[in-house]
Design a protein around this motif. Structure first.
Motif, PDB file in Angstrom:
ATOM      1  N   GLY A 120       0.798  -1.217   0.034  1.00 27.17           N
ATOM      2  CA  GLY A 120       0.006   0.070   0.124  1.00 27.17           C
ATOM      3  C   GLY A 120       0.724   1.378   0.001  1.00 27.17           C
ATOM      4  N   LEU A 121       1.881   1.170   0.304  1.00 22.24           N
ATOM      5  CA  LEU A 121       2.965   2.408   0.498  1.00 22.24           C
ATOM      6  C   LEU A 121       3.683   2.477  -0.909  1.00 22.24           C
ATOM      7  CD1 LEU A 121       4.189   1.871   3.756  1.00 22.24           C
ATOM      8  CD2 LEU A 121       2.525   3.286   3.380  1.00 22.24           C
ATOM      9  N   LEU A 122       3.977   1.416  -1.736  1.00 22.51           N
ATOM     10  CA  LEU A 122       4.618   1.695  -2.973  1.00 22.51           C
ATOM     11  C   LEU A 122       4.028   2.544  -4.006  1.00 22.51           C
ATOM     12  CD1 LEU A 122       5.305  -2.272  -3.372  1.00 22.51           C
ATOM     13  CD2 LEU A 122       7.081  -0.511  -3.289  1.00 22.51           C
ATOM     14  N   PRO A 123       5.098   3.091  -4.913  1.00 31.33           N
ATOM     15  CA  PRO A 123       4.541   4.200  -5.989  1.00 31.33           C
ATOM     16  C   PRO A 123       3.519   3.260  -6.877  1.00 31.33           C
ATOM     17  CG  PRO A 123       6.964   4.234  -5.495  1.00 31.33           C
ATOM     18  CD  PRO A 123       6.327   3.143  -4.662  1.00 31.33           C
ATOM     19  N   ALA A 124       2.771   4.086  -7.646  1.00 30.57           N
ATOM     20  CA  ALA A 124       1.575   3.399  -8.345  1.00 30.57           C
ATOM     21  C   ALA A 124       2.204   2.702  -9.459  1.00 30.57           C
ATOM     22  CB  ALA A 124       0.895   4.734  -9.109  1.00 30.57           C
ATOM     23  N   GLY A 125       1.640   1.281  -9.724  1.00 27.38           N
ATOM     24  CA  GLY A 125       2.218   0.482 -10.627  1.00 27.38           C
ATOM     25  C   GLY A 125       3.254  -0.414  -9.918  1.00 27.38           C
ATOM     26  N   GLU A 126       3.909  -0.012  -9.178  1.00 28.33           N
ATOM     27  CA  GLU A 126       5.152  -1.019  -8.784  1.00 28.33           C
ATOM     28  C   GLU A 126       4.508  -2.408  -7.939  1.00 28.33           C
ATOM     29  OE1 GLU A 126       8.295   0.694  -6.746  1.00 28.33           O
ATOM     30  OE2 GLU A 126       8.841   2.207  -8.266  1.00 28.33           O
ATOM     31  N   ALA A 127       3.737  -1.952  -7.162  1.00 31.26           N
ATOM     32  CA  ALA A 127       3.001  -3.000  -6.616  1.00 31.26           C
ATOM     33  C   ALA A 127       2.410  -4.210  -7.377  1.00 31.26           C
ATOM     34  CB  ALA A 127       1.927  -2.823  -5.465  1.00 31.26           C
ATOM     35  N   SER A 128       1.643  -3.698  -8.526  1.00 29.30           N
ATOM     36  CA  SER A 128       1.130  -4.828  -9.492  1.00 29.30           C
ATOM     37  C   SER A 128       2.400  -5.360 -10.233  1.00 29.30           C
ATOM     38  CB  SER A 128       0.133  -3.985 -10.496  1.00 29.30           C
ATOM     39  OG  SER A 128       0.039  -4.586 -11.565  1.00 29.30           O
TER      40      SER A 128
END
Length: 308
Positions: A120-128
């Protein structure tokens, strides 16, 4: 029953990757992608992802260059093409065979971390992207042999499929569909405390895997009744969330509770209760906790609260 739209995208969704599935068998394209200086490699070590900034509370994914990735690829683990990210090839590479892969890499790159704790803290897209890499490498490391004849399998489709060297059977990554649902009865919703929860105070939505020959709505009604004794009527879809821990997709629903007397299955639940909106808005006062913020369970609860 009220149809509640998703307020925002779920964590692990919104991938920036173009999967280029039509080019995975293009040998020239793949060879050029592997040697492209701009290529990115997402390393996976024993289901953990490489990140920096975790201790500071500002995690970010660390991707390897082709040269750095060669060092961990030499450990013999599988790799696969994930796709293109802004035109740059992106690969997953598993380095679980190494007892400690960090000495194989350039210094100060970070550490291998459980994605679920920081997604939930990662930049957009990176978690995916990291979830994609984790799920695909989990499948690759566990499908080295054919489930039909037992012979060795070889990777195809840029690592996104396996072909048996004995009988020729083709094998593709497995994703297990699971329904997850918030059952609503008047101004209350049903939450349960699972036997599997490590957090002794957490109450969450009910969930379960879809069985063969079963519709999603049927799975919602069956799972709720089996675990809590509650009868569910209307079922409304909310949203979905990839959950490669290890290999699921969570399909989120709201269910209309037609009864309110709870009879728990003690093999599944320690407890189940009806909660009011007021109770959910102040869980500390009630002595319980809600699901983690990166989960679709939490999104189902929060969106119901916002549509009071």
């Amino acid at each position: 029953m009220l149809s509640i739209p998703a307020s925002r995208v779920n964590v692990y969704t919104g991938s920036p990757i173009d999967r280029v599935s039509n080019r995975r068998d293009d040998a020239d394209f793949l060879a050029a992608a592997l040697t492209d200086p701009a290529a990115l490699f997402a390393p996976v070590w024993r289901s953990r992802s490489l990140m920096r900034g975790v201790e500071a509370g500002t995690p970010e994914a660390v991707f390897l260059s082709p040269a750095a990735a060669d060092a961990v690829r030499m450990a013999g683990g599988p790799w696969a093409l994930l796709g293109l990210w802004g035109g740059r090839p992106v690969f997953a590479v598993d380095c679980s065979a190494a007892e400690d892969p960090l000495p194989l890499l350039p210094p100060d790159l970070g550490a291998f971390t459980d994605l679920r704790g920081v997604a939930g803290l990662l930049p957009a897209g990176e978690a995916s992207v990291l979830a994609h890499a984790r799920g695909l490498m989990h499948w690759r490391t566990r499908h080295r042999f054919c489930g039909v004849c037992g012979a060795t399998c070889e990777p195809r489709n840029a690592g996104n499929a396996m072909t048996c060297t004995g009988c020729g059977a083709q094998h593709f990554p497995r994703t297990d569909p699971a329904v997850i649902m918030l059952v609503v009865h008047g101004d209350r919703c049903l939450l349960g405390h699972s036997q599997r929860f490590p957090n002794v105070t957490m109450y969450s939505t009910l969930a379960g895997f879809v069985e063969p020959g079963e519709s999603l709505e049927e799975a919602v009604r069956r799972e709720v009744h089996e675990e809590s004794g509650i009868t569910v009527g209307a079922v409304r879809y909310h949203s979905s969330q990839p959950w490669p821990f290890p290999a699921s997709i969570m399909l989120g629903f709201y269910g209309e509770g037609l009864s309110d007397e709870i009879t728990i299955d003690p093999e599944e639940l320690r407890d189940a209760r009806w909660f009011t909106r007021a109770e959910l808005r102040d869980p500390v006062a009630g002595g319980f906790s809600l699901p983690r913020v990166d989960s679709i369970a939490r999104r189902l609860i929060e969106d119901w609260l916002e549509h009071a």
